[in-house]
Design a protein around this motif. Structure first.
Motif, PDB file in Angstrom:
ATOM      1  N   SER A 136      -6.072   9.023 -13.463  1.00 20.78           N
ATOM      2  CA  SER A 136      -5.632   8.742 -12.096  1.00 20.78           C
ATOM      3  C   SER A 136      -6.695   9.000 -11.046  1.00 20.78           C
ATOM      4  N   GLY A 138      -7.483   6.115  -8.617  1.00 23.22           N
ATOM      5  CA  GLY A 138      -7.005   6.357  -7.260  1.00 23.22           C
ATOM      6  C   GLY A 138      -8.139   6.354  -6.257  1.00 23.22           C
ATOM      7  N   ALA A 195      -8.651   3.726  -3.238  1.00 25.15           N
ATOM      8  CA  ALA A 195      -8.732   4.203  -1.856  1.00 25.15           C
ATOM      9  C   ALA A 195     -10.035   3.750  -1.209  1.00 25.15           C
ATOM     10  N   ILE A 255       2.175   1.320  -2.458  1.00 27.78           N
ATOM     11  CA  ILE A 255       1.789   2.715  -2.690  1.00 27.78           C
ATOM     12  C   ILE A 255       2.868   3.658  -2.167  1.00 27.78           C
ATOM     13  N   THR A 292       1.405   9.927 -10.119  1.00 30.06           N
ATOM     14  CA  THR A 292       0.670  10.705  -9.113  1.00 30.06           C
ATOM     15  C   THR A 292      -0.412   9.895  -8.406  1.00 30.06           C
ATOM     16  N   LEU A 293      -0.608   8.653  -8.821  1.00 36.58           N
ATOM     17  CA  LEU A 293      -1.611   7.810  -8.160  1.00 36.58           C
ATOM     18  C   LEU A 293      -1.475   7.775  -6.636  1.00 36.58           C
ATOM     19  N   PRO A 294      -0.243   7.579  -6.124  1.00 35.80           N
ATOM     20  CA  PRO A 294      -0.132   7.493  -4.653  1.00 35.80           C
ATOM     21  C   PRO A 294      -0.707   8.714  -3.953  1.00 35.80           C
ATOM     22  N   VAL A 348      -3.133  10.676  -4.934  1.00 35.06           N
ATOM     23  CA  VAL A 348      -4.592  10.622  -4.942  1.00 35.06           C
ATOM     24  C   VAL A 348      -5.096   9.563  -3.961  1.00 35.06           C
ATOM     25  N   ILE A 349      -4.450   8.408  -3.977  1.00 33.97           N
ATOM     26  CA  ILE A 349      -4.899   7.322  -3.090  1.00 33.97           C
ATOM     27  C   ILE A 349      -4.767   7.728  -1.631  1.00 33.97           C
ATOM     28  N   THR A 391      -7.250  10.529  -0.697  1.00 31.31           N
ATOM     29  CA  THR A 391      -8.624  10.033  -0.657  1.00 31.31           C
ATOM     30  C   THR A 391      -8.833   9.151   0.563  1.00 31.31           C
ATOM     31  N   GLU A 396      -2.001  16.846  -7.145  1.00 26.81           N
ATOM     32  CA  GLU A 396      -1.669  16.110  -8.343  1.00 26.81           C
ATOM     33  C   GLU A 396      -1.506  17.049  -9.531  1.00 26.81           C
TER      34      GLU A 396
END
Lengths: 289, 260
Positions: A84, A88, A92, A112, A152-154, A156-157, A160, A205
């Motif tokens: 991720s 991510g 971003a 997202i 958990t991607l959102p 991190v995105i 970032t 995350e």
């Protein structure tokens, strides 16, 4: 002249009232955290030992240690991070540095936000459908970690992107005006200055990934396994699921055991968080502005 | 190359018209900026002097809604041609801004930034780099002040030193033209004097085009002067002549402070 009027006094009293009120509410926020920690230490602290941390569960998970679960959680979190964080951060960077504001990026942003709002059990079902069945990975660390990563991607995105946007625009312009490409600008100036913010996202995350139960219980985490995973294609035990299992599925578990597991779980999160926070502080000190 | 006379010009502008959306900011600009001297651009706010300056290294285009017609030849090549590489334009034509904008890097890395980007592939040992840093900083009269703290943040320097650094970091890639957009307006009088002196030092090696609001600065720190008004060039000549014996009444009015 300059003496306080009755009106001044009243205004000051109101001011004090609100200040105290806000302080009280803030203090109340810490209370649950302290209570939880205190309960865990009080009820489960006695069971923590090297044997507990590094031993195998015995007697139908009613006694013994939790090492396979601890080990499995480390695997799950590490693989999820490996997937991720690069994904991510790349997304971003694209959204913040390359893409303009058009319908395409607006749709992605909407996606997202929605992805962040999806309940974890739905992610679990998606993981089963997509990774376990469709891609044929089977129930394994890989499938579970991919599910966690998607979930958990959102975080991190968003973290970032926010930290990229906190890097002043002048720095980018200074680079462009010297004939640097966007990528050179990003690599040499923008990313190095955004690292500490990105780490904040990673901390969040890690905490969330470590504790999640639903997304892994159908995709790769096992009830009980007599052996440790050897590759990402094996199933594994995990702390969060282990806690769920011994509190709800196994009769006759001594009270200290689940509290001990919970304590280890929280301890792990705190440990990783403090490491990241230290790293972040060190990086901030190196910032050149 | 073109006729010999045109070789004397670093920037040769023909019938340049520029629009921000539907608003026309520049009208039929014909300008020849001589090689190796300092030319100042003066005029009241909104007269198009900055717009013109920003057209010469095409950073106006970043706004996205800018349309340009005409030609701007820099050293004999029209930079508005379709086959021109904008990265090369920005490399050859350096720009200095109102507010010093050092990069969030060390002093040393600020100097080496352009060098590292544009001189890649050519052999550049560590020793070379130290030379590059030293000669660039010496050129802007900063070496003695910062030689012991090259690893420190560039943003720790005073504004005057930052502005000098911003000029110094352009030098390693050997630009032909330096564009300066009110380079002293964020500085105190002492800093202004120091930076002006430096700009004066640099003439000869570089063609310098400087936008200024400060009439006294234009007068003491430039050899030719261009007066613009409402998007048009009103007068262009030797600085002394423009100030002492302006040919146009608008120029005289502006210089005497009747508007602006």
């Amino acid at each position: 002249m300059f003496a306080a009027t009755e009106l001044n006094q009243r205004d000051k009293n109101t001011q004090t009232l609100f200040r105290m009120g806000f302080m009280l509410v803030t203090a109340l926020l810490i209370l649950p955290v302290l209570l939880i920690l205190a309960t865990l230490v009080y009820k489960g602290g006695s069971i923590i030992s090297a044997e507990f941390l590094f031993g195998d569960p015995t007697n139908g998970m009613r006694e013994g240690g939790i090492f396979p679960a601890l080990y499995g959680t480390v695997w799950l979190v590490a693989v999820a991070l490996l997937v991720s964080v690069p994904l991510g951060v790349a997304a971003a960077v694209y959204l913040s540095e390359y893409a303009g504001d058009n319908w395409f990026t607006r749709v992605i942003n909407l996606a997202i936000i929605n992805l962040a709002g999806v309940p974890s059990i739905v992610h679990a079902l998606f993981g089963v459908g997509a990774f376990v069945l469709f891609f044929g990975i089977g129930t394994s660390i890989l499938a579970a970690s991919l599910t966690l990563a998607i979930m958990t991607l959102p975080v991190v995105i968003v973290a970032t992107r926010e930290s990229l946007q906190a890097v002043p625009r002048e720095f980018r312009e200074a680079c462009w005006n010297m004939g640097a490409t966007r990528w050179q600008t990003i690599r040499r100036v923008v990313l190095p200055n955004a690292v500490s913010g990105i780490l904040t996202g990673v901390i969040l995350e890690v905490s969330r990934t470590t504790g999640e139960t639903a997304p892994i219980m159908f995709t790769g985490a096992a009830f009980f396994l007599p052996f440790l995973p050897e590759s990402v294609f094996d199933q594994t035990m995990a702390l969060s699921l282990h806690l769920y299992v011994i509190t709800t599925q196994v009769p006759g578990v001594p009270e200290a055991l689940p509290f001990g597991v919970a304590l280890v779980l929280i301890g792990m999160v705190l440990l990783m968080n403090s490491f990241s926070i230290a790293l972040r502080m060190w990086l901030r000190g190196r910032k050149k502005w | 190359m073109n006729s010999p006379a045109r070789d004397d010009y670093a920037v040769h502008t023909v019938m340049l018209n520029l629009w921000y959306g539907t608003f026309q900011a520049l009208f039929d600009i014909n300008l020849d900026v001589k090689k190796g001297i300092i030319t100042s651009l003066i005029g009241p706010s909104g007269c198009g002097k900055s717009t013109y300056l920003r057209s010469v290294n095409r950073i106006n285009e970043r706004l996205g809604y800018v349309r340009t017609e005409g030609t701007i030849e820099v050293l004999g090549k029209n930079i508005l041609d379709a086959n021109v590489e904008i990265l090369q334009v920005r490399k050859q034509i350096g720009m200095v801004f109102q507010r010093p904008n050092p990069l969030p890097l060390s002093i040393r890395d600020n100097i080496l930034f352009g060098h590292n980007i544009h001189m890649r592939g050519q052999k550049s040992s560590k020793f070379d780099r130290e030379d590059v840093v030293e000669s660039a900083l010496r050129r802007v009269l900063l070496w003695d002040k910062v030689k012991d703290r090259l690893q420190r943040k560039a943003t720790e320097l005073s504004l005057e030193e930052q502005q000098k650094l911003c000029i110094a970091r352009l030098l390693p890639v050997k630009p032909a033209v330096l564009l300066m957009d009110e380079p002293c307006s964020a500085l105190d009088p002492k800093g202004t004097e120091a930076v002006e002196e430096l700009i004066w030092e640099l003439r000869g090696d570089f063609t310098i085009l400087i936008v200024t609001h400060n009439m006294a600065q234009a007068r003491r720190a430039s050899e030719e002067c261009i007066f613009m008004l409402m998007g048009k060039v009103i007068e262009h000549g030797a600085t002394e002549e423009v100030f002492l014996t302006p040919r146009q009444s608008e120029t005289a009015d502006y210089i005497e402070g009747r508007y602006g």
